[in-house]
Design an enzyme around this catalytic site. Structure first.
Site, PDB file in Angstrom:
ATOM      1  N   HIS A  21       0.910  -0.686   0.031  1.00  0.00           N
ATOM      2  CA  HIS A  21      -0.156  -0.144  -0.442  1.00  0.00           C
ATOM      3  C   HIS A  21       1.076   1.533   0.424  1.00  0.00           C
ATOM      4  CE1 HIS A  21      -2.773  -1.500   2.415  1.00  0.00           C
ATOM      5  NE2 HIS A  21      -3.607  -2.070   1.252  1.00  0.00           N
ATOM      6  N   LYS A  45     -15.508  -8.748   5.859  1.00  0.00           N
ATOM      7  CA  LYS A  45     -14.658  -9.003   5.639  1.00  0.00           C
ATOM      8  C   LYS A  45     -13.531  -9.362   7.275  1.00  0.00           C
ATOM      9  CE  LYS A  45     -11.499  -7.080   1.158  1.00  0.00           C
ATOM     10  NZ  LYS A  45      -9.982  -6.413   1.181  1.00  0.00           N
ATOM     11  N   ARG A  94      -1.894  -6.089  -8.636  1.00  0.00           N
ATOM     12  CA  ARG A  94      -1.473  -7.238  -8.322  1.00  0.00           C
ATOM     13  C   ARG A  94      -1.089  -8.272  -9.295  1.00  0.00           C
ATOM     14  NH1 ARG A  94      -3.223  -7.213  -2.025  1.00  0.00           N
ATOM     15  NH2 ARG A  94      -5.054  -7.216  -3.012  1.00  0.00           N
ATOM     16  N   SER A 132      -2.943  -7.590   2.920  1.00  0.00           N
ATOM     17  CA  SER A 132      -3.205  -7.944   3.867  1.00  0.00           C
ATOM     18  C   SER A 132      -3.663  -8.948   4.954  1.00  0.00           C
ATOM     19  CB  SER A 132      -4.344  -6.495   4.311  1.00  0.00           C
ATOM     20  OG  SER A 132      -3.861  -5.272   3.985  1.00  0.00           O
TER      21      SER A 132
END
Ligand code: ADP
Length: 164
Positions: A21, A45, A94, A132
């Site tokens: 990030h 999440k 990504r 993460s």
């Protein structure tokens, strides 16, 4: 000149902020006059940290970047971008895994507001695999995460897991 500034938003969950990030934030900061990081709650999440905690962690890591700020947002992304006066939405891309979701989101957002462009940036090759979700998984199993997150974030994760 005020009012003509190019403003970008970088939305995400940031649970917690990683070196991936931060690399995107530094690259993005060069593209705009002001970059607003938007931290969304995203209860789906099941975050490890509250929004307030995540914002405080981001703030600590961007302290040396005067053109970057961080706020909470809990609305449609395009409404958040419009409210901030942004013309760009930054997203990190990504591998192929991100592509399908990002493609769909950017396409639908374009339909919602065609004046705001989504711009995809790639992090440094070494930082691209960082996610993460995996950082939290590694930490839960007792692995070291200091290659993936800033030192202070690694300490926060350890504390949250009762390891400090
Ligand atoms: P979200 O819940 O919106 O996916 P994240 O906090 O997981 O939020 O990520 C925010 C943005 O940062 C997304 O565009 C994501 O693809 C990007 N990102 C996260 N990690 C990396 C990384 N290692 N390299 C490049 N982009 C990344």
């Amino acid at each position: 000149m005020a009012g003509r500034d190019r403003i970008g938003v970088y939305p995400g969950t940031f649970d917690p902020i990683t070196l991936g990030h931060l690399d995107i934030i530094r690259r993005g900061a060069h593209l705009v006059d002001r970059l607003v990081i938007g931290v969304t709650n995203n209860p789906a999440k099941s975050p490890m940290f509250t929004v307030a905690e995540r914002i405080a962690m981001v703030e600590r890591e961007i302290a040396d970047l005067p053109s970057v700020s961080v706020v909470e947002f809990d609305s449609l992304l395009m409404d958040f971008a419009e409210r901030e006066g942004a013309t760009l939405i930054l997203r990190g891309l990504r591998a192929v895994a991100d592509f399908e979701y990002e493609y769909q989101m950017a396409g639908m957002n374009q339909q919602l507001n065609d004046r705001i462009e989504t711009v995809f940036l790639m992090a440094d090759v070494c930082l691209q695999p960082i996610a993460s979700r995996l950082v939290k998984e590694i930490a839960r199993y007792g692995g070291k995460i200091d290659k993936f997150v800033p030192a202070a974030v690694a300490a926060d994760v350890a504390e949250r897991l009762g390891r400090k």
